[in-house]
Scaffold this motif. Structure first.
Motif, PDB file in Angstrom:
ATOM      1  N   LYS A   2      37.273  38.493 108.357  1.00 36.67           N
ATOM      2  CA  LYS A   2      39.134  37.842 108.737  1.00 36.67           C
ATOM      3  C   LYS A   2      38.998  36.434 110.089  1.00 36.67           C
ATOM      4  O   LYS A   2      40.237  36.542 110.413  1.00 36.67           O
ATOM      5  CB  LYS A   2      39.663  39.122 109.378  1.00 36.67           C
ATOM      6  N   GLY A   3      37.348  36.153 110.531  1.00 38.28           N
ATOM      7  CA  GLY A   3      37.396  35.169 111.084  1.00 38.28           C
ATOM      8  C   GLY A   3      37.124  35.645 112.454  1.00 38.28           C
ATOM      9  O   GLY A   3      37.713  36.771 113.214  1.00 38.28           O
ATOM     10  N   PRO A  12      32.245  26.179 116.491  1.00 44.62           N
ATOM     11  CA  PRO A  12      33.363  26.388 115.583  1.00 44.62           C
ATOM     12  C   PRO A  12      33.869  28.623 115.913  1.00 44.62           C
ATOM     13  O   PRO A  12      33.493  28.599 115.882  1.00 44.62           O
ATOM     14  CB  PRO A  12      33.535  26.020 114.823  1.00 44.62           C
ATOM     15  N   VAL A  13      35.320  28.367 115.649  1.00 43.83           N
ATOM     16  CA  VAL A  13      35.715  29.308 115.641  1.00 43.83           C
ATOM     17  C   VAL A  13      35.686  29.966 114.316  1.00 43.83           C
ATOM     18  O   VAL A  13      35.098  29.051 113.273  1.00 43.83           O
ATOM     19  CB  VAL A  13      37.269  29.657 115.374  1.00 43.83           C
ATOM     20  N   VAL A  14      35.647  30.952 114.109  1.00 44.34           N
ATOM     21  CA  VAL A  14      34.640  32.063 112.571  1.00 44.34           C
ATOM     22  C   VAL A  14      35.856  31.809 112.330  1.00 44.34           C
ATOM     23  O   VAL A  14      36.661  32.617 111.937  1.00 44.34           O
ATOM     24  CB  VAL A  14      33.602  33.102 112.822  1.00 44.34           C
ATOM     25  N   SER A  20      43.565  36.067 102.886  1.00 44.10           N
ATOM     26  CA  SER A  20      44.053  35.760 103.682  1.00 44.10           C
ATOM     27  C   SER A  20      44.162  34.050 104.683  1.00 44.10           C
ATOM     28  O   SER A  20      45.046  33.203 105.445  1.00 44.10           O
ATOM     29  CB  SER A  20      44.473  36.638 104.626  1.00 44.10           C
ATOM     30  N   GLY A  21      42.685  33.878 103.866  1.00 49.68           N
ATOM     31  CA  GLY A  21      42.401  32.365 104.856  1.00 49.68           C
ATOM     32  C   GLY A  21      41.878  31.081 103.353  1.00 49.68           C
ATOM     33  O   GLY A  21      42.436  31.757 102.692  1.00 49.68           O
ATOM     34  N   ASN A  22      40.872  30.199 104.014  1.00 47.79           N
ATOM     35  CA  ASN A  22      41.429  29.470 103.070  1.00 47.79           C
ATOM     36  C   ASN A  22      40.202  29.535 101.943  1.00 47.79           C
ATOM     37  O   ASN A  22      41.355  29.130 100.459  1.00 47.79           O
ATOM     38  CB  ASN A  22      40.465  27.864 103.783  1.00 47.79           C
ATOM     39  N   VAL A  23      39.485  29.820 101.357  1.00 45.85           N
ATOM     40  CA  VAL A  23      38.706  30.295 100.778  1.00 45.85           C
ATOM     41  C   VAL A  23      39.041  31.321  99.632  1.00 45.85           C
ATOM     42  O   VAL A  23      39.131  31.043  98.121  1.00 45.85           O
ATOM     43  CB  VAL A  23      37.543  32.007 101.675  1.00 45.85           C
ATOM     44  N   GLY A  24      40.767  32.267 100.205  1.00 47.56           N
ATOM     45  CA  GLY A  24      41.254  32.497  99.161  1.00 47.56           C
ATOM     46  C   GLY A  24      41.567  32.148  98.034  1.00 47.56           C
ATOM     47  O   GLY A  24      42.380  31.952  97.113  1.00 47.56           O
ATOM     48  N   LEU A  71      35.006  38.814  98.513  1.00 52.05           N
ATOM     49  CA  LEU A  71      35.901  38.470  99.697  1.00 52.05           C
ATOM     50  C   LEU A  71      36.914  38.193  99.030  1.00 52.05           C
ATOM     51  O   LEU A  71      38.651  38.454  99.163  1.00 52.05           O
ATOM     52  CB  LEU A  71      35.482  36.796  99.891  1.00 52.05           C
ATOM     53  N   LYS A  72      37.794  37.969  97.692  1.00 54.78           N
ATOM     54  CA  LYS A  72      38.550  37.885  97.247  1.00 54.78           C
ATOM     55  C   LYS A  72      39.150  39.148  96.737  1.00 54.78           C
ATOM     56  O   LYS A  72      40.042  39.549  96.717  1.00 54.78           O
ATOM     57  CB  LYS A  72      38.396  37.456  95.340  1.00 54.78           C
TER      58      LYS A  72
END
Ligand code: HEM
Length: 74
Positions: A2-3, A12-14, A20-24, A71-72
């Protein structure tokens, strides 16, 4: 997944790599392309010093698809 905070000063920030993120928002093909080339669908280039995509570039199709499916699901 979840970063969170950078892994060390100067990094950078993980990012959140789940639904819930970009990859979704990425398709499976887009996800595989990012982890093989370091180029995102948004046109960003991921620096391999920050995120070791040359490592994931060596994964098999089956391994990358399994990661995408996992991840999905979270
Ligand atoms: C199988 C293992 C891994 C997977 C599936 C993975 C997946 C991803 C994905 C899909 C992104 C792009 C996210 C986005 O652009 O929204 C990303 C970025 C990133 N990952 Fe990974 N990653 C893995 C391992 C690692 C490791 C081991 C590290 C740190 C040692 C790491 C650190 C980062 C960082 C810092 C970014 C942001 C890079 C940037 O914005 O320039 N990742 N990761």
């Amino acid at each position: 997944m979840k970063g969170g905070d950078p892994i060390a000063p100067g990094f950078p920030v993980v990012p959140d790599v789940t639904t819930s993120g970009n990859v979704g928002k990425w398709t499976e093909d887009q996800f595989v392309t990012v982890l093989r080339t370091g180029k995102t669908p948004e046109g960003r280039e991921i620096d391999p010093k920050n995120m070791p995509w040359p490592m994931t570039a060596a994964y098999t199709d089956t391994e990358l698809k399994a990661l995408y499916t996992y991840l999905k699901s979270i």
